[in-house]
Scaffold this motif. Sequence first.
Motif, PDB file in Angstrom:
ATOM      1  N   LYS A  25      37.800  79.875   6.250  1.00  0.00           N
ATOM      2  CA  LYS A  25      37.952  81.233   6.770  1.00  0.00           C
ATOM      3  C   LYS A  25      36.958  81.503   7.898  1.00  0.00           C
ATOM      4  O   LYS A  25      37.302  82.139   8.893  1.00  0.00           O
ATOM      5  CB  LYS A  25      37.774  82.263   5.652  1.00  0.00           C
ATOM      6  CG  LYS A  25      38.951  82.359   4.722  1.00  0.00           C
ATOM      7  CD  LYS A  25      38.712  83.414   3.650  1.00  0.00           C
ATOM      8  CE  LYS A  25      39.898  83.575   2.732  1.00  0.00           C
ATOM      9  NZ  LYS A  25      39.639  84.584   1.678  1.00  0.00           N
ATOM     10  N   ASN A  54      51.270  77.651  13.984  1.00  0.00           N
ATOM     11  CA  ASN A  54      50.166  78.527  14.377  1.00  0.00           C
ATOM     12  C   ASN A  54      48.913  78.179  13.594  1.00  0.00           C
ATOM     13  O   ASN A  54      48.992  77.654  12.486  1.00  0.00           O
ATOM     14  CB  ASN A  54      50.513  79.998  14.103  1.00  0.00           C
ATOM     15  CG  ASN A  54      51.672  80.473  14.924  1.00  0.00           C
ATOM     16  OD1 ASN A  54      51.613  80.460  16.150  1.00  0.00           O
ATOM     17  ND2 ASN A  54      52.749  80.881  14.267  1.00  0.00           N
ATOM     18  N   VAL A  55      47.768  78.524  14.146  1.00  0.00           N
ATOM     19  CA  VAL A  55      46.507  78.311  13.448  1.00  0.00           C
ATOM     20  C   VAL A  55      46.459  79.243  12.244  1.00  0.00           C
ATOM     21  O   VAL A  55      46.674  80.442  12.369  1.00  0.00           O
ATOM     22  CB  VAL A  55      45.309  78.568  14.393  1.00  0.00           C
ATOM     23  CG1 VAL A  55      44.005  78.591  13.624  1.00  0.00           C
ATOM     24  CG2 VAL A  55      45.268  77.508  15.491  1.00  0.00           C
ATOM     25  N   GLY A  56      46.199  78.663  11.079  1.00  0.00           N
ATOM     26  CA  GLY A  56      46.105  79.449   9.849  1.00  0.00           C
ATOM     27  C   GLY A  56      45.648  78.583   8.692  1.00  0.00           C
ATOM     28  O   GLY A  56      45.644  77.351   8.777  1.00  0.00           O
ATOM     29  N   PHE A 109      43.266  73.691  17.586  1.00  0.00           N
ATOM     30  CA  PHE A 109      42.271  74.331  16.719  1.00  0.00           C
ATOM     31  C   PHE A 109      40.865  74.054  17.241  1.00  0.00           C
ATOM     32  O   PHE A 109      40.213  74.920  17.781  1.00  0.00           O
ATOM     33  CB  PHE A 109      42.453  73.868  15.278  1.00  0.00           C
ATOM     34  CG  PHE A 109      41.562  74.555  14.283  1.00  0.00           C
ATOM     35  CD1 PHE A 109      41.480  75.939  14.229  1.00  0.00           C
ATOM     36  CD2 PHE A 109      40.823  73.817  13.382  1.00  0.00           C
ATOM     37  CE1 PHE A 109      40.663  76.573  13.304  1.00  0.00           C
ATOM     38  CE2 PHE A 109      40.010  74.439  12.444  1.00  0.00           C
ATOM     39  CZ  PHE A 109      39.925  75.816  12.411  1.00  0.00           C
ATOM     40  N   LEU A 150      38.221  79.724  11.000  1.00  0.00           N
ATOM     41  CA  LEU A 150      39.338  80.460  11.594  1.00  0.00           C
ATOM     42  C   LEU A 150      38.847  81.709  12.315  1.00  0.00           C
ATOM     43  O   LEU A 150      39.318  82.021  13.417  1.00  0.00           O
ATOM     44  CB  LEU A 150      40.359  80.847  10.525  1.00  0.00           C
ATOM     45  CG  LEU A 150      41.225  79.717   9.995  1.00  0.00           C
ATOM     46  CD1 LEU A 150      42.072  80.193   8.836  1.00  0.00           C
ATOM     47  CD2 LEU A 150      42.106  79.129  11.076  1.00  0.00           C
ATOM     48  N   ASP A 151      37.914  82.409  11.714  1.00  0.00           N
ATOM     49  CA  ASP A 151      37.351  83.597  12.346  1.00  0.00           C
ATOM     50  C   ASP A 151      36.687  83.241  13.672  1.00  0.00           C
ATOM     51  O   ASP A 151      36.885  83.922  14.676  1.00  0.00           O
ATOM     52  CB  ASP A 151      36.352  84.278  11.401  1.00  0.00           C
ATOM     53  CG  ASP A 151      35.779  85.537  11.997  1.00  0.00           C
ATOM     54  OD1 ASP A 151      36.562  86.469  12.279  1.00  0.00           O
ATOM     55  OD2 ASP A 151      34.544  85.597  12.187  1.00  0.00           O
ATOM     56  N   TYR A 152      35.931  82.164  13.665  1.00  0.00           N
ATOM     57  CA  TYR A 152      35.275  81.721  14.905  1.00  0.00           C
ATOM     58  C   TYR A 152      36.329  81.341  15.946  1.00  0.00           C
ATOM     59  O   TYR A 152      36.226  81.721  17.109  1.00  0.00           O
ATOM     60  CB  TYR A 152      34.349  80.537  14.626  1.00  0.00           C
ATOM     61  CG  TYR A 152      33.650  80.058  15.882  1.00  0.00           C
ATOM     62  CD1 TYR A 152      32.521  80.720  16.349  1.00  0.00           C
ATOM     63  CD2 TYR A 152      34.126  78.967  16.596  1.00  0.00           C
ATOM     64  CE1 TYR A 152      31.888  80.299  17.518  1.00  0.00           C
ATOM     65  CE2 TYR A 152      33.504  78.548  17.763  1.00  0.00           C
ATOM     66  CZ  TYR A 152      32.386  79.218  18.208  1.00  0.00           C
ATOM     67  OH  TYR A 152      31.773  78.808  19.358  1.00  0.00           O
ATOM     68  N   HIS A 153      37.337  80.620  15.535  1.00  0.00           N
ATOM     69  CA  HIS A 153      38.416  80.205  16.447  1.00  0.00           C
ATOM     70  C   HIS A 153      39.082  81.433  17.074  1.00  0.00           C
ATOM     71  O   HIS A 153      39.334  81.467  18.273  1.00  0.00           O
ATOM     72  CB  HIS A 153      39.453  79.361  15.707  1.00  0.00           C
ATOM     73  CG  HIS A 153      40.667  79.074  16.510  1.00  0.00           C
ATOM     74  ND1 HIS A 153      40.704  78.080  17.465  1.00  0.00           N
ATOM     75  CD2 HIS A 153      41.893  79.662  16.519  1.00  0.00           C
ATOM     76  CE1 HIS A 153      41.904  78.069  18.019  1.00  0.00           C
ATOM     77  NE2 HIS A 153      42.642  79.018  17.460  1.00  0.00           N
ATOM     78  N   LEU A 154      39.393  82.414  16.265  1.00  0.00           N
ATOM     79  CA  LEU A 154      40.129  83.580  16.750  1.00  0.00           C
ATOM     80  C   LEU A 154      39.269  84.554  17.544  1.00  0.00           C
ATOM     81  O   LEU A 154      39.770  85.209  18.461  1.00  0.00           O
ATOM     82  CB  LEU A 154      40.759  84.316  15.557  1.00  0.00           C
ATOM     83  CG  LEU A 154      41.827  83.536  14.788  1.00  0.00           C
ATOM     84  CD1 LEU A 154      42.227  84.284  13.526  1.00  0.00           C
ATOM     85  CD2 LEU A 154      43.029  83.271  15.676  1.00  0.00           C
ATOM     86  N   ASN A 155      37.995  84.653  17.232  1.00  0.00           N
ATOM     87  CA  ASN A 155      37.161  85.699  17.833  1.00  0.00           C
ATOM     88  C   ASN A 155      36.083  85.231  18.797  1.00  0.00           C
ATOM     89  O   ASN A 155      35.624  86.022  19.611  1.00  0.00           O
ATOM     90  CB  ASN A 155      36.507  86.540  16.727  1.00  0.00           C
ATOM     91  CG  ASN A 155      37.550  87.235  15.877  1.00  0.00           C
ATOM     92  OD1 ASN A 155      38.428  87.908  16.397  1.00  0.00           O
ATOM     93  ND2 ASN A 155      37.475  87.043  14.576  1.00  0.00           N
ATOM     94  N   GLU A 175      49.482  74.155  17.732  1.00  0.00           N
ATOM     95  CA  GLU A 175      48.462  74.967  18.391  1.00  0.00           C
ATOM     96  C   GLU A 175      47.095  74.309  18.202  1.00  0.00           C
ATOM     97  O   GLU A 175      46.722  73.914  17.099  1.00  0.00           O
ATOM     98  CB  GLU A 175      48.458  76.382  17.810  1.00  0.00           C
ATOM     99  CG  GLU A 175      47.544  77.332  18.535  1.00  0.00           C
ATOM    100  CD  GLU A 175      47.646  78.771  18.037  1.00  0.00           C
ATOM    101  OE1 GLU A 175      46.682  79.521  18.236  1.00  0.00           O
ATOM    102  OE2 GLU A 175      48.689  79.139  17.461  1.00  0.00           O
TER     103      GLU A 175
END
Length: 108
Positions: A98, A39-41, A70, A101-106, A68
């Motif tokens: 961080k 998973n992306v993390g 990215f 990741l925030d941009y990727h998720l949101n 996954e």
Amino acid sequence: MNIIELIDHLKSFDLAEKFINNILPEVDFDEILIYMKDNVGLDAEISFYDAESIPSQLIMEIDGNKFEFFFPLYQAQEMVEEYATKYNQELSNLEIAKRMLDYHLNDA
């Protein structure tokens, strides 16, 4: 290698190009995709793939391992360089990771 460790290699196009040429020397920079194992993390192991040689999927399985998507490498490099420039190198690699990741998720 995880995304935090990759950040230093992406702070300029020249650094990113030199780095990736050691991993995928025959692949055009703009055709390289970054995937993360499982998973992306922040701690996920990253892998690089030639977009032309894999199926276009958000999640794929290779040799029984899940990966996954990215970002395309060129987009990740542009983001890192922009963060580094905008904040005058004051953001740590962890802080940049961080934000990515925030941009990727949101937002992506």
